[in-house]
Design a protein around this motif. Structure first.
Motif, short mmCIF file in Angstrom:
data_model
loop_
_atom_site.label_atom_id
_atom_site.label_comp_id
_atom_site.label_asym_id
_atom_site.label_seq_id
_atom_site.Cartn_x
_atom_site.Cartn_y
_atom_site.Cartn_z
N ASN A 31 2.39 -11.81 6.23
CA ASN A 31 1.14 -11.33 6.79
C ASN A 31 0.22 -12.90 6.83
O ASN A 31 0.64 -13.53 5.89
CB ASN A 31 0.36 -10.32 5.87
N LEU B 95 -7.41 -10.08 8.02
CA LEU B 95 -5.73 -9.72 8.12
C LEU B 95 -5.24 -9.53 9.32
O LEU B 95 -5.49 -8.85 10.07
CB LEU B 95 -5.71 -8.28 6.96
N ALA C 78 -4.52 -3.53 -0.09
CA ALA C 78 -4.13 -4.95 0.44
C ALA C 78 -5.44 -5.22 1.32
O ALA C 78 -5.97 -4.23 2.21
CB ALA C 78 -3.03 -4.94 1.46
N SER C 79 -5.86 -6.58 1.08
CA SER C 79 -7.10 -7.17 1.97
C SER C 79 -8.27 -6.69 1.29
O SER C 79 -9.48 -7.12 1.85
CB SER C 79 -6.95 -7.00 3.33
N LEU D 84 -1.51 -3.77 8.41
CA LEU D 84 -0.47 -4.49 7.30
C LEU D 84 0.77 -4.44 7.61
O LEU D 84 1.44 -3.38 8.13
CB LEU D 84 -0.75 -3.79 6.10
N ASP E 50 0.73 -1.24 -0.16
CA ASP E 50 -0.03 -0.05 -0.04
C ASP E 50 1.01 1.22 0.11
O ASP E 50 0.37 2.32 -0.61
CB ASP E 50 -0.87 0.00 1.36
N SER F 155 -3.51 -13.97 6.38
CA SER F 155 -4.79 -13.70 5.80
C SER F 155 -5.78 -14.85 5.88
O SER F 155 -5.38 -16.18 6.17
CB SER F 155 -4.67 -13.32 4.36
N LYS G 11 -7.31 -2.67 9.99
CA LYS G 11 -6.36 -3.31 9.28
C LYS G 11 -5.05 -3.07 9.77
O LYS G 11 -4.53 -1.98 10.27
CB LYS G 11 -6.30 -2.50 7.88
#
Length: 475
Positions: A403, A418, A380-381, A396, A367, A405, A394
């Motif tokens: 990470n 996440l 992301a996500s 990240l 990101d 998920s 979030k």
């Protein structure tokens, strides 16, 4: 009768709450844990240790200036007129806990605390909910004194689903047995043999066990059969230190299967091609275990959205309809990729680029550095180009760090998680989803949002990405 009482008025009553960590949502017998037939005072890994001897409150303490606790008929009983917790003197990290609770009526509330933190007149942290009310959140995971509900979430679709399914495992008028398994960042809860919660969170790694009185004046809360088994030698102490691409015993019990064995592409195929292109995808050793690595592809022809015309996505051999998926991933700086689902290979290869999957996408992105992050639905996500992740939930991790998920796709409902937090959820039949879909790049793609038994796909977006610990459990 042995009584533990503070200097405050003995009329004070407290509701008991016990929290413990366990596995993944599904069914498992509380007696199924290896070594569960043994009770030991040694406290060594693999042995069961009684937290309550049936005669005294040795090993327990009340950190509050109020509340009453005593032993009667081989039970710990609590009473208070304000909320308090009775907690163990010892702390625990990775363990399996079992205990039983009985509440006086359906207007009460309690819980089992685990890995909890203690201050004068305050206990906070993970709690396995005991909820005999019509809300029926027994077996849910609550973060006492901090973030509130972790699983399920009040006011969301997941809360109603929980209430009408696993939330019914609790019997408001009888003794109820809880089992909690806390292993690394994996927190699992069972109620009367039915798994109610499987959640990942790394907020607390160690703390006390506790039982709660919620403060209903005059009511007595009862607890018994409290025991704990540390996880250590002979068993993986935490999911973080466990070898990736393996299943714990709890995961096996809950029906999880590996999608990647750590050494080969067995179970995987190229989308729209005869073989997985070796110049784009490799199995590599990474941090003590195997990983699927998407190799960087410089100067290859790409479609307008950046996907390469050659190379292409890889997919599971099998298709899946209703399931829970979890995996680990990390990025090189500035990279972009995704995990796609609900994918039809036939529809994906019917138009250019023929090696790129058409389907819902759990976005994988740096990101901070990638220009695609200018669109919140591309971060992301996100559910790519449809729903942005909740920025308040979030967390990240930066490029180079793994990470964790999780994806739920069950019936018409979907969730993206996440690093232990649910960042978005959706219902395919909702008006809101219809509005978002009409505004997306997929609005004119025929049957794009139709639910199907589909492949799970790792996206080739030319950048360097690693995937490992891919696991699935069908529902």
């Amino acid at each position: 009768m042995h009584i533990l009482e503070t200097t405050a008025s003995p009329a004070l009553i407290v509701f008991i709450a016990v929290l413990l960590g366990g596995g993944a949502i599904g069914c498992a017998s509380p007696g199924a844990e290896p070594g569960a037939t043994r009770a030991s005072a040694s406290g060594q890994a693999g042995d069961w240790t009684r937290l309550f001897d049936g005669d005294s409150l040795d090993g327990w303490r009340n950190p509050y200036d109020w509340g009453e606790a005593w032993v009667e008929n081989d039970e710990i009983r609590l009473r208070a007129d304000d909320k308090f917790f009775l907690v163990t003197e010892e702390t625990y990290g990775d363990f399996v806990f079992e205990g039983s609770v009985k509440l006086p009526d359906t207007l009460s509330n309690s819980g089992f605390m685990f890995r909890a933190n203690v201050e004068p007149n305050r206990v906070f942290g993970y709690q396995a909910e005991v909820d005999p009310t019509a809300r029926a959140f027994s077996g849910g995971l609550y973060d006492e004194g901090r973030r509130g509900w972790l699983s399920p979430r009040e006011g969301e679709a997941s809360g109603e689903e929980f209430r009408t399914t696993v939330g019914q495992a609790f019997n408001p008028t009888e003794w109820n047995q809880y089992r909690i398994r806390a292993e690394g960042d994996s927190l699992e809860i069972w109620v009367n043999g039915e798994q109610t919660t499987a959640y990942r969170d790394a907020k607390d790694a160690r703390g006390v066990v506790g039982i709660q009185h919620h403060g209903e004046d005059g009511k007595v809360y009862r607890f018994k059969d409290l025991r704990i088994r540390r996880l250590g030698s002979g068993e993986r102490a935490s999911s973080a230190s466990a070898p990736p691409n393996t299943l714990t015993e709890a995961e096996k019990e809950a029906g999880w299967e590996l999608l990647f064995d750590g050494t080969s592409f067995d179970g995987w195929a190229a989308l729209g091609a005869e073989a997985i292109p070796e110049e784009h995808w490799k199995v590599v050793r990474e941090g003590g275990g195997g990983a699927i690595k998407k190799m960087e592809s410089d100067n290859v022809p790409t479609a307008p959205d950046g996907q390469p015309l050659e190379g292409g996505d890889i997919m599971t051999d099998r298709t899946y309809r209703d399931y829970e998926l979890k995996w680990q991933w990390k990025l090189a700086k500035g990279s972009n990729s995704g995990v796609k689902y609900n994918v039809s290979e036939k529809r994906s290869t019917a138009s250019e680029p023929t090696r790129a999957a058409l389907g819902f996408e759990y976005q994988i992105l740096d990101d901070e550095r990638h220009s695609d992050a200018e669109d919140p639905t591309h971060r992301a996500s996100a559910l790519y180009d449809l729903i942005r992740p909740n920025p308040e939930k979030k967390n990240l991790r930066p490029p180079g760090e793994w990470n964790q998920s999780r994806l739920v796709f069950d019936g018409r409902h979907g969730e993206h998680w996440l690093n232990g937090e649910k960042v978005l959820e959706y219902d395919l039949d909702s008006d809101r989803f219809a509005e978002l879909f009409a505004e997306s790049k997929y609005a004119d793609v025929e049957d794009f949002a139709e639910k199907r038994s589909g492949h799970i796909v790792l996206q080739d977006h030319s950048d360097t990405v690693w995937y490992r610990d891919l696991k699935i459990r069908e529902r």
